[in-house]
Enzyme design. Structure first.
Site, mmCIF file in Angstrom:
data_model
loop_
_atom_site.group_PDB
_atom_site.id
_atom_site.type_symbol
_atom_site.label_atom_id
_atom_site.label_comp_id
_atom_site.label_asym_id
_atom_site.label_seq_id
_atom_site.Cartn_x
_atom_site.Cartn_y
_atom_site.Cartn_z
ATOM 1 N NE ARG A 232 34.382 34.846 42.648
ATOM 2 C CZ ARG A 232 33.218 35.398 42.250
ATOM 3 N NH1 ARG A 232 33.130 36.036 41.092
ATOM 4 N NH2 ARG A 232 32.161 35.348 43.017
ATOM 5 C CB CYS B 127 35.433 31.241 48.242
ATOM 6 S SG CYS B 127 33.718 31.470 48.736
HETATM 7 C C1 LIG Z 1 35.259 37.424 54.587
HETATM 8 C C2 LIG Z 1 35.524 37.448 53.109
HETATM 9 C C3 LIG Z 1 34.463 37.467 52.215
HETATM 10 C C4 LIG Z 1 34.697 37.479 50.831
HETATM 11 N N1 LIG Z 1 33.630 37.497 49.987
HETATM 12 C C5 LIG Z 1 33.846 37.529 48.649
HETATM 13 C C6 LIG Z 1 32.743 37.554 47.735
HETATM 14 O O1 LIG Z 1 31.585 37.551 48.133
HETATM 15 N N2 LIG Z 1 33.014 37.571 46.400
HETATM 16 C C7 LIG Z 1 34.298 37.567 45.916
HETATM 17 O O2 LIG Z 1 34.484 37.597 44.696
HETATM 18 N N3 LIG Z 1 35.356 37.546 46.760
HETATM 19 C C8 LIG Z 1 35.165 37.523 48.101
HETATM 20 N N4 LIG Z 1 36.236 37.487 48.953
HETATM 21 C C9 LIG Z 1 37.598 37.415 48.403
HETATM 22 C C10 LIG Z 1 38.286 38.776 48.181
HETATM 23 O O3 LIG Z 1 37.721 39.795 48.987
HETATM 24 C C11 LIG Z 1 38.230 39.204 46.711
HETATM 25 O O4 LIG Z 1 38.855 38.236 45.916
HETATM 26 C C12 LIG Z 1 38.902 40.569 46.482
HETATM 27 O O5 LIG Z 1 38.569 41.016 45.194
HETATM 28 C C13 LIG Z 1 40.421 40.524 46.615
HETATM 29 O O6 LIG Z 1 40.899 41.865 46.621
HETATM 30 P P1 LIG Z 1 42.184 42.265 47.467
HETATM 31 O O7 LIG Z 1 42.443 43.701 47.276
HETATM 32 O O8 LIG Z 1 42.033 41.812 48.876
HETATM 33 O O9 LIG Z 1 43.296 41.398 46.738
HETATM 34 P P2 LIG Z 1 44.527 40.647 47.425
HETATM 35 O O10 LIG Z 1 44.013 39.539 48.277
HETATM 36 O O11 LIG Z 1 45.433 41.624 48.057
HETATM 37 O O12 LIG Z 1 45.232 40.032 46.133
HETATM 38 C C14 LIG Z 1 44.575 39.028 45.388
HETATM 39 C C15 LIG Z 1 45.259 38.924 44.012
HETATM 40 O O13 LIG Z 1 45.016 40.132 43.286
HETATM 41 C C16 LIG Z 1 46.244 40.724 42.876
HETATM 42 N N5 LIG Z 1 46.082 42.184 42.910
HETATM 43 C C17 LIG Z 1 45.720 42.956 43.968
HETATM 44 N N6 LIG Z 1 45.664 44.250 43.597
HETATM 45 C C18 LIG Z 1 46.001 44.290 42.284
HETATM 46 C C19 LIG Z 1 46.153 45.340 41.324
HETATM 47 N N7 LIG Z 1 45.953 46.625 41.633
HETATM 48 N N8 LIG Z 1 46.522 45.009 40.059
HETATM 49 C C20 LIG Z 1 46.746 43.713 39.716
HETATM 50 N N9 LIG Z 1 46.639 42.688 40.577
HETATM 51 C C21 LIG Z 1 46.266 42.977 41.848
HETATM 52 C C22 LIG Z 1 47.285 40.203 43.859
HETATM 53 O O14 LIG Z 1 48.590 40.234 43.283
HETATM 54 C C23 LIG Z 1 46.775 38.790 44.110
HETATM 55 O O15 LIG Z 1 47.222 37.934 43.088
HETATM 56 C C24 LIG Z 1 36.030 37.478 50.338
HETATM 57 C C25 LIG Z 1 37.109 37.491 51.242
HETATM 58 C C26 LIG Z 1 36.864 37.471 52.616
HETATM 59 C C27 LIG Z 1 38.033 37.493 53.562
#
Ligand SMILES: Cc1cc2nc3c(=O)[nH]c(=O)nc-3n(C[C@H](O)[C@H](O)[C@H](O)COP(=O)(O)OP(=O)(O)OC[C@H]3O[C@@H](n4cnc5c(N)ncnc54)[C@H](O)[C@@H]3O)c2cc1C
Length: 313
Positions: A161, A212
């Protein structure tokens, strides 16, 4: 030409459905639009925050007094065994395109409800796969020099992570090239079906959450002797030979499953998911986060650390 809006409530842009307004808000799809948005933030002398699908963030109730740059959409190109994916593309869409192209190695991506950009930054993973296993290169935009550049996987500094992007908030992911392999379409389809089924059984899918809340605790970071801890707490024996102790196990055995603060509640299915059961505020979630940390520290002497990102606190 980008459309900059003012005082945009952020809750609808997060899976948690929590959070106040951003002073400025803009959607961008490519480097040119990103450059324009950043120039506006400089002109207004405000901080910026990059938002993907909002699946791993908690936005403060008072919002963010700066510019939120929402990277959304884009294209997925199949080039032989490679997938070239824009940062705003959802992981599930990219995984689906891989399956349609008969490629294997990214089936697990169907389980992450975020964008490629957010997932590269957090080295997202599940069901035995992680971004570090598939990323061949990342196109990056430097918000300080306003120039794009490319990173190879070792330069991305991927770990559990974690990636170099967490150390460089000015580096914005524009796109990633994923190296996959040709696979048997029937086997790939079956793997997708299994992952989807298991996720529905184990996680609170379809609820308002941010995945998480905490990272699992690696033995190296635990700050205690592995054998001592296992001797004192025999219930940790199953994790002795694994790299991490699951945060969900610690929260559960510290008696916090089902704990509540306002409308925020710790999931009975998966104790590392803190759900918004109605109109939870960020304040409710923060209280629950503090309670879970206290309970785990009191019982095991272990410090939970957040996986989620806070905005506007
Ligand atoms: C129901 C559920 C299940 C999930 N299951 C998992 C799982 O199994 N495994 C897992 O790893 N995660 C899981 N997650 C967490 C999440 O989906 C991941 O961490 C995902 O990668 C976040 O992506 P996002 O686009 O939503 O980022 P955001 O939540 O929008 O942002 C998260 C961070 O990333 C940064 N960011 C976003 N886009 C960029 C970019 N283009 N360049 C630089 N920084 C950026 C943001 O500034 C922020 O700091 C889950 C979440 C939920 C709600």
């Amino acid at each position: 030409m980008i459309a900059i809006k003012e005082d945009v409530i952020l809750a609808p842009y997060t899976i948690y459905k929590i959070g106040g307004a951003a002073r400025y808000f803009v959607e961008v799809k490519n480097a040119e639009e990103l450059r324009e948005a950043l120039a506006y933030a400089v002109e207004k002398s405000v901080l910026f925050f990059i938002l993907g699908a909002g699946s791993n963030v908690l936005v403060s109730d008072k919002g963010f007094d700066g510019m939120v740059i929402h990277i959304t959409g884009g294209s997925v190109l199949v080039e032989g065994e490679r997938l070239v994916v824009d940062a705003g593309v959802m992981m599930a869409r990219a995984a689906g395109e891989a399956v349609r192209a008969g490629l294997t190695g990214f089936e697990w991506g169907i389980g992450v409800p975020g964008t490629i950009g957010g997932s590269v930054r957090g080295n997202a993973g599940c069901f035995g796969g992680e971004m570090k296993d598939v990323v061949e290169s990342v196109e990056v935009f430097n918000a300080l020099s306003l120039k794009p550049f490319t990173l190879n996987p070792s330069q991305c500094g991927f770990a559990y992570r974690h990636s170099v992007f967490k150390l460089h908030p000015e580096w914005i992911v524009l796109a990633a090239t994923l190296q996959l392999q040709n696979g048997d379409p029937a086997v790939v389809q079956e793997r997708i079906r299994k992952i989807t089924k298991e996720r529905l059984e184990k996680q609170a899918i379809g609820t308002k959450s941010c995945g998480c809340i905490f990272k699992n605790i690696s033995w190296e970071d635990a700050g205690v002797e592995r054998e001592d801890l296992v001797a004192r707490f025999p219930e940790l024996t199953p994790f002795r030979d694994r790299p991490n102790i699951p945060a969900s196990f610690l929260i559960d055995t510290a008696g916090m499953k089902g704990a509540r603060a306002g409308d925020a509640v710790i999931s009975l299915k998966h104790a590392n998911f803190f759900l918004n059961e109605g109109n939870a505020t960020a304040g409710d979630v923060i209280r629950l986060v503090a309670d879970a940390k206290d309970a785990v520290m009191k019982k095991y002497g272990l410090a939970l650390k957040e996986e989620i990102q806070y905005i506007g606190f």
